[in-house]
Motif scaffolding. Structure first.
Motif, PDB file in Angstrom:
ATOM      1  N   ALA A 244       0.843  -1.194   0.000  1.00 44.77           N
ATOM      2  CA  ALA A 244       0.000   0.000   0.000  1.00 44.77           C
ATOM      3  C   ALA A 244       0.877   1.242   0.000  1.00 44.77           C
ATOM      4  N   PRO A 245       0.592   2.230  -0.853  1.00 45.10           N
ATOM      5  CA  PRO A 245       1.388   3.451  -0.878  1.00 45.10           C
ATOM      6  C   PRO A 245       1.452   4.106   0.499  1.00 45.10           C
ATOM      7  N   ARG A 246       2.639   4.578   0.868  1.00 43.95           N
ATOM      8  CA  ARG A 246       2.867   5.187   2.184  1.00 43.95           C
ATOM      9  C   ARG A 246       2.832   6.704   2.044  1.00 43.95           C
ATOM     10  N   ILE A 247       1.851   7.332   2.676  1.00 40.06           N
ATOM     11  CA  ILE A 247       1.623   8.766   2.477  1.00 40.06           C
ATOM     12  C   ILE A 247       1.695   9.513   3.804  1.00 40.06           C
ATOM     13  N   LEU A 248       2.554  10.518   3.852  1.00 43.33           N
ATOM     14  CA  LEU A 248       2.695  11.400   5.007  1.00 43.33           C
ATOM     15  C   LEU A 248       1.925  12.687   4.749  1.00 43.33           C
ATOM     16  N   MET A 249       1.179  13.150   5.750  1.00 43.85           N
ATOM     17  CA  MET A 249       0.385  14.368   5.610  1.00 43.85           C
ATOM     18  C   MET A 249       0.822  15.389   6.656  1.00 43.85           C
TER      19      MET A 249
ATOM     20  N   LEU B 237       9.498  13.670  12.605  1.00 44.49           N
ATOM     21  CA  LEU B 237       9.156  14.197  11.284  1.00 44.49           C
ATOM     22  C   LEU B 237      10.061  13.617  10.205  1.00 44.49           C
ATOM     23  N   ARG B 238      11.356  13.574  10.474  1.00 49.63           N
ATOM     24  CA  ARG B 238      12.299  13.067   9.476  1.00 49.63           C
ATOM     25  C   ARG B 238      12.099  11.572   9.219  1.00 49.63           C
ATOM     26  N   GLU B 239      11.831  10.823  10.259  1.00 48.05           N
ATOM     27  CA  GLU B 239      11.594   9.389  10.080  1.00 48.05           C
ATOM     28  C   GLU B 239      10.330   9.139   9.253  1.00 48.05           C
ATOM     29  N   LEU B 240       9.293   9.946   9.489  1.00 49.82           N
ATOM     30  CA  LEU B 240       8.067   9.807   8.709  1.00 49.82           C
ATOM     31  C   LEU B 240       8.303  10.168   7.247  1.00 49.82           C
ATOM     32  N   SER B 241       9.116  11.199   7.022  1.00 45.99           N
ATOM     33  CA  SER B 241       9.408  11.591   5.649  1.00 45.99           C
ATOM     34  C   SER B 241      10.196  10.505   4.925  1.00 45.99           C
ATOM     35  N   LEU B 242      11.154   9.905   5.610  1.00 46.02           N
ATOM     36  CA  LEU B 242      11.910   8.796   5.017  1.00 46.02           C
ATOM     37  C   LEU B 242      11.009   7.595   4.741  1.00 46.02           C
ATOM     38  N   TRP B 243      10.041   7.360   5.620  1.00 48.55           N
ATOM     39  CA  TRP B 243       9.090   6.252   5.454  1.00 48.55           C
ATOM     40  C   TRP B 243       8.187   6.470   4.249  1.00 48.55           C
ATOM     41  N   SER B 244       7.869   7.717   3.964  1.00 44.27           N
ATOM     42  CA  SER B 244       6.839   8.044   2.971  1.00 44.27           C
ATOM     43  C   SER B 244       7.294   7.800   1.546  1.00 44.27           C
ATOM     44  N   GLU B 245       6.325   7.545   0.684  1.00 36.77           N
ATOM     45  CA  GLU B 245       6.524   7.520  -0.763  1.00 36.77           C
ATOM     46  C   GLU B 245       5.805   8.692  -1.421  1.00 36.77           C
ATOM     47  N   ALA B 246       4.920   9.321  -0.671  1.00 38.78           N
ATOM     48  CA  ALA B 246       4.174  10.483  -1.142  1.00 38.78           C
ATOM     49  C   ALA B 246       3.842  11.349   0.066  1.00 38.78           C
TER      50      ALA B 246
ATOM     51  N   THR C  43       6.134  11.796  -4.504  1.00 37.97           N
ATOM     52  CA  THR C  43       5.069  12.603  -5.068  1.00 37.97           C
ATOM     53  C   THR C  43       4.501  13.515  -3.987  1.00 37.97           C
ATOM     54  N   LEU C  44       3.937  14.644  -4.406  1.00 38.86           N
ATOM     55  CA  LEU C  44       3.441  15.649  -3.463  1.00 38.86           C
ATOM     56  C   LEU C  44       2.138  16.238  -3.968  1.00 38.86           C
ATOM     57  N   ALA C  45       1.126  16.273  -3.092  1.00 35.03           N
ATOM     58  CA  ALA C  45      -0.136  16.954  -3.367  1.00 35.03           C
ATOM     59  C   ALA C  45      -0.255  18.150  -2.431  1.00 35.03           C
TER      60      ALA C  45
ATOM     61  N   MET D   8      -6.620  13.753  -4.267  1.00 32.67           N
ATOM     62  CA  MET D   8      -6.143  12.530  -3.626  1.00 32.67           C
ATOM     63  C   MET D   8      -6.117  11.363  -4.614  1.00 32.67           C
ATOM     64  N   GLU D   9      -7.091  11.304  -5.514  1.00 32.77           N
ATOM     65  CA  GLU D   9      -7.101  10.262  -6.535  1.00 32.77           C
ATOM     66  C   GLU D   9      -5.885  10.409  -7.453  1.00 32.77           C
ATOM     67  N   GLU D  10      -5.603  11.647  -7.841  1.00 31.80           N
ATOM     68  CA  GLU D  10      -4.452  11.894  -8.717  1.00 31.80           C
ATOM     69  C   GLU D  10      -3.139  11.571  -8.008  1.00 31.80           C
ATOM     70  N   LEU D  11      -3.057  11.905  -6.719  1.00 26.52           N
ATOM     71  CA  LEU D  11      -1.850  11.592  -5.957  1.00 26.52           C
ATOM     72  C   LEU D  11      -1.598  10.093  -5.930  1.00 26.52           C
ATOM     73  N   MET D  12      -2.628   9.313  -5.705  1.00 28.23           N
ATOM     74  CA  MET D  12      -2.472   7.854  -5.680  1.00 28.23           C
ATOM     75  C   MET D  12      -1.955   7.346  -7.025  1.00 28.23           C
ATOM     76  N   LYS D  13      -2.506   7.862  -8.117  1.00 28.16           N
ATOM     77  CA  LYS D  13      -2.103   7.386  -9.440  1.00 28.16           C
ATOM     78  C   LYS D  13      -0.653   7.750  -9.739  1.00 28.16           C
ATOM     79  N   PHE D  14      -0.273   8.994  -9.445  1.00 30.36           N
ATOM     80  CA  PHE D  14       1.102   9.415  -9.706  1.00 30.36           C
ATOM     81  C   PHE D  14       2.085   8.657  -8.805  1.00 30.36           C
ATOM     82  N   THR D  15       1.667   8.350  -7.584  1.00 27.71           N
ATOM     83  CA  THR D  15       2.547   7.622  -6.669  1.00 27.71           C
ATOM     84  C   THR D  15       2.794   6.211  -7.175  1.00 27.71           C
ATOM     85  N   LEU D  16       1.740   5.527  -7.592  1.00 23.21           N
ATOM     86  CA  LEU D  16       1.896   4.174  -8.132  1.00 23.21           C
ATOM     87  C   LEU D  16       2.717   4.188  -9.421  1.00 23.21           C
TER      88      LEU D  16
END
Length: 238
Positions: free
Chosen positions: A30-35, A88-97, A135-137, A198-206
């Motif tokens: 599952a894509p990993r997204i940080l907000m 914050l840095r650990e979450l950013s490293l974890w994230s893919e978007a 990727t970034l939204a 959010m739909e576009e973010l998922m597509k670009f991330t994949l």
């Protein structure tokens, strides 16, 4: 109702078809997204919009983590070893978007939003850059009429941080009118645009996450790295 989203027309919310966006052998988790959000008010509309968007992302199958900025120090006012900076840095490293959502204050993003971004270095941490290739939204909330100042600023920052900033974006005017007494976003074109983003973010991330390292591989950095290795070897043999 679709996963606690009463405003969604379930027939029109199509599942993300990963098979049309990825190649065999690419990541299938599952894509990993940080907000990130940009206000600590008791009733923060940037936080409420972020939470609403998180529901949509989870419905699409994403892993979502929302960073709580409470207690994050100003840049240079504390060590990078501060526990909130490390989180914050650990979450950013974890994230893919990532998703950045800020109010507009005095025609700009908030200081809190900028502080979060400023704590994320361009330089690698443990060999990995915390933002490059992700990727970034972008979303913003406005106290008055619709504006895009904050979105434009964050878009510049996203590019500066070497992120893949998606084309679509969300700006919610008079945000205080867009949430009900239960802090849920009301049905509106603003809500629909948020779902679009959010739909576009998922597509670009994949589409990009299995290729992010290659997409951001740069000639100038390869040359610099080769020169650095040569200098080190020559120094050791001198």
């Amino acid at each position: 109702m679709t996963h606690d989203m009463p405003n969604i027309d379930a027939d029109s919310l199509h599942p993300i078809d990963a098979a049309r966006l990825t190649l065999a052998g690419e990541p299938d988790h599952a894509p990993r997204i940080l907000m990130l959000y940009g206000s600590m008010r008791e009733r923060s509309f940037s936080r409420l919009l972020t939470q609403e968007a998180a529901r949509v992302l989870r419905n699409f199958g994403a892993q979502v983590r929302i960073f709580d900025p409470a207690g994050l120090p100003l840049v240079d006012d504390a060590s990078e070893n501060h526990h909130k900076v490390q989180e914050l840095r650990e979450l950013s490293l974890w994230s893919e978007a990532q998703v950045w959502c800020s109010p507009e204050r005095h025609g700009a993003m908030t200081g809190l939003m900028k502080t979060q971004i400023d704590w994320l270095p361009l330089a690698p941490i443990g060999g990995f850059r915390p933002t490059q290739g992700r990727t970034l939204a972008l979303m913003q909330v406005c106290g008055g009429s619709q504006s895009f100042n904050t979105l434009n600023q964050m878009r510049i920052l996203g590019r500066w941080m070497r992120m893949i900033v998606i084309p679509n974006q969300s700006s919610v005017a008079k945000a205080f009118l867009e949430f009900d007494d239960d802090d849920r976003m009301k049905p509106s074109p603003y809500y629909n645009r948020m779902v679009d983003v959010m739909e576009e973010l998922m597509k670009f991330t994949l589409l990009t996450r299995g290729r992010a390292d290659y997409l951001t591989d740069r000639y100038s950095e390869r040359v610099e790295s080769a020169e650095a290795v040569s200098a080190r070897v020559n120094q050791a043999s001198a």
